[in-house]
Design a protein around this motif. Structure first.
Motif, mmCIF file in Angstrom:
data_model
loop_
_atom_site.group_PDB
_atom_site.id
_atom_site.type_symbol
_atom_site.label_atom_id
_atom_site.label_comp_id
_atom_site.label_asym_id
_atom_site.label_seq_id
_atom_site.Cartn_x
_atom_site.Cartn_y
_atom_site.Cartn_z
ATOM 1 N N ASP A 49 0.843 -1.189 0.000
ATOM 2 C CA ASP A 49 0.000 0.000 0.000
ATOM 3 C C ASP A 49 0.882 1.246 0.000
ATOM 4 O O ASP A 49 2.066 1.186 0.291
ATOM 5 N N LYS A 50 0.299 2.384 -0.366
ATOM 6 C CA LYS A 50 1.110 3.580 -0.626
ATOM 7 C C LYS A 50 1.897 4.044 0.596
ATOM 8 O O LYS A 50 3.004 4.548 0.451
ATOM 9 N N TYR A 51 1.376 3.866 1.799
ATOM 10 C CA TYR A 51 2.101 4.313 2.988
ATOM 11 C C TYR A 51 3.311 3.423 3.253
ATOM 12 O O TYR A 51 4.384 3.913 3.598
ATOM 13 N N TYR A 76 8.119 -11.373 -7.426
ATOM 14 C CA TYR A 76 7.715 -11.069 -6.047
ATOM 15 C C TYR A 76 6.208 -11.247 -5.954
ATOM 16 O O TYR A 76 5.455 -10.704 -6.763
ATOM 17 N N LYS A 77 5.767 -12.015 -4.992
ATOM 18 C CA LYS A 77 4.337 -12.208 -4.779
ATOM 19 C C LYS A 77 3.902 -11.280 -3.653
ATOM 20 O O LYS A 77 4.373 -11.392 -2.533
ATOM 21 N N SER A 78 3.021 -10.346 -3.969
ATOM 22 C CA SER A 78 2.568 -9.378 -2.967
ATOM 23 C C SER A 78 1.565 -10.030 -2.021
ATOM 24 O O SER A 78 1.142 -11.166 -2.228
ATOM 25 N N THR A 79 1.173 -9.286 -1.016
ATOM 26 C CA THR A 79 0.252 -9.820 -0.016
ATOM 27 C C THR A 79 -1.115 -10.135 -0.602
ATOM 28 O O THR A 79 -1.842 -10.949 -0.054
ATOM 29 N N ASN A 80 -1.458 -9.507 -1.740
ATOM 30 C CA ASN A 80 -2.749 -9.811 -2.377
ATOM 31 C C ASN A 80 -2.634 -10.959 -3.373
ATOM 32 O O ASN A 80 -3.580 -11.269 -4.075
ATOM 33 N N GLY A 81 -1.435 -11.557 -3.481
ATOM 34 C CA GLY A 81 -1.239 -12.701 -4.357
ATOM 35 C C GLY A 81 -0.807 -12.357 -5.771
ATOM 36 O O GLY A 81 -0.553 -13.246 -6.569
ATOM 37 N N LYS A 82 -0.719 -11.073 -6.108
ATOM 38 C CA LYS A 82 -0.320 -10.669 -7.455
ATOM 39 C C LYS A 82 1.201 -10.749 -7.585
ATOM 40 O O LYS A 82 1.936 -10.432 -6.664
ATOM 41 N N ASP A 83 1.664 -11.199 -8.750
ATOM 42 C CA ASP A 83 3.102 -11.290 -9.016
ATOM 43 C C ASP A 83 3.607 -10.002 -9.647
ATOM 44 O O ASP A 83 2.970 -9.441 -10.536
ATOM 45 N N PHE A 84 4.763 -9.564 -9.175
ATOM 46 C CA PHE A 84 5.419 -8.379 -9.713
ATOM 47 C C PHE A 84 6.842 -8.747 -10.087
ATOM 48 O O PHE A 84 7.503 -9.497 -9.375
ATOM 49 N N GLY A 85 7.311 -8.191 -11.192
ATOM 50 C CA GLY A 85 8.697 -8.388 -11.589
ATOM 51 C C GLY A 85 9.614 -7.542 -10.722
ATOM 52 O O GLY A 85 9.377 -6.356 -10.547
ATOM 53 N N MET A 86 10.641 -8.157 -10.145
ATOM 54 C CA MET A 86 11.584 -7.426 -9.307
ATOM 55 C C MET A 86 12.596 -6.754 -10.219
ATOM 56 O O MET A 86 13.686 -7.273 -10.447
ATOM 57 N N SER A 87 12.187 -5.593 -10.749
ATOM 58 C CA SER A 87 13.015 -4.920 -11.733
ATOM 59 C C SER A 87 12.742 -3.426 -11.711
ATOM 60 O O SER A 87 11.625 -2.996 -11.428
ATOM 61 N N LEU A 88 13.760 -2.659 -12.011
ATOM 62 C CA LEU A 88 13.573 -1.218 -12.186
ATOM 63 C C LEU A 88 13.424 -0.870 -13.658
ATOM 64 O O LEU A 88 13.390 0.293 -14.024
#
Length: 131
Positions: A49-51, A76-88
């Protein structure tokens, strides 16, 4: 020393010590507002979350760096289960995939906080690639 000289010295000391506080009364700057891209607004969900992202993104990015470099784990699997690429990079499901304007998104807060991150010593700013 006379009593008057001591008192005068204390008054000068207190005035000098408190000057920065008096000088800044009412003059504080609010933290800059983050401008989200349309894609980021549409996503409605970031990695955290944003904070938490505002407070802890530097720790998260350090953990990601270690995970990618040492373990070759790039998702990276977030707390809501969505996958994110660990990349800039500007990949579809990565940080700069949604937050495309580094100047408006990253630099504005880093300048306000007087922080110089070292991310861009290795990573290429997405605007540099497209020019």
């Amino acid at each position: 020393m006379s009593k008057n000289a001591i008192i005068a010295g204390l008054v000068v000391f207190v005035a000098a010590a408190l000057f920065p506080f008096w000088f800044n009364i009412g003059g504080t700057n609010a933290a800059p507002e983050i401008e989200l891209s349309e894609k980021a607004k549409a996503a409605k969900q970031c990695v955290l979350d944003k904070y938490d992202m505002r407070a802890n993104h530097m720790s998260l990015l350090d953990e990601w760096r270690d995970s990618v470099v040492r373990d070759a784990d790039r998702m990276y699997k977030s707390t809501n289960g969505k996958d994110f690429g660990m990349s800039l990079s500007t990949g579809e499901n990565s940080c700069l995939g949604c937050h495309t304007d580094k100047a408006k998104f990253c630099d504005r807060c880093h300048t306000y906080a007087s922080v110089t991150p070292y991310c861009w010593e290795c990573h290429t700013d997405p605007k540099e690639v497209t020019q």
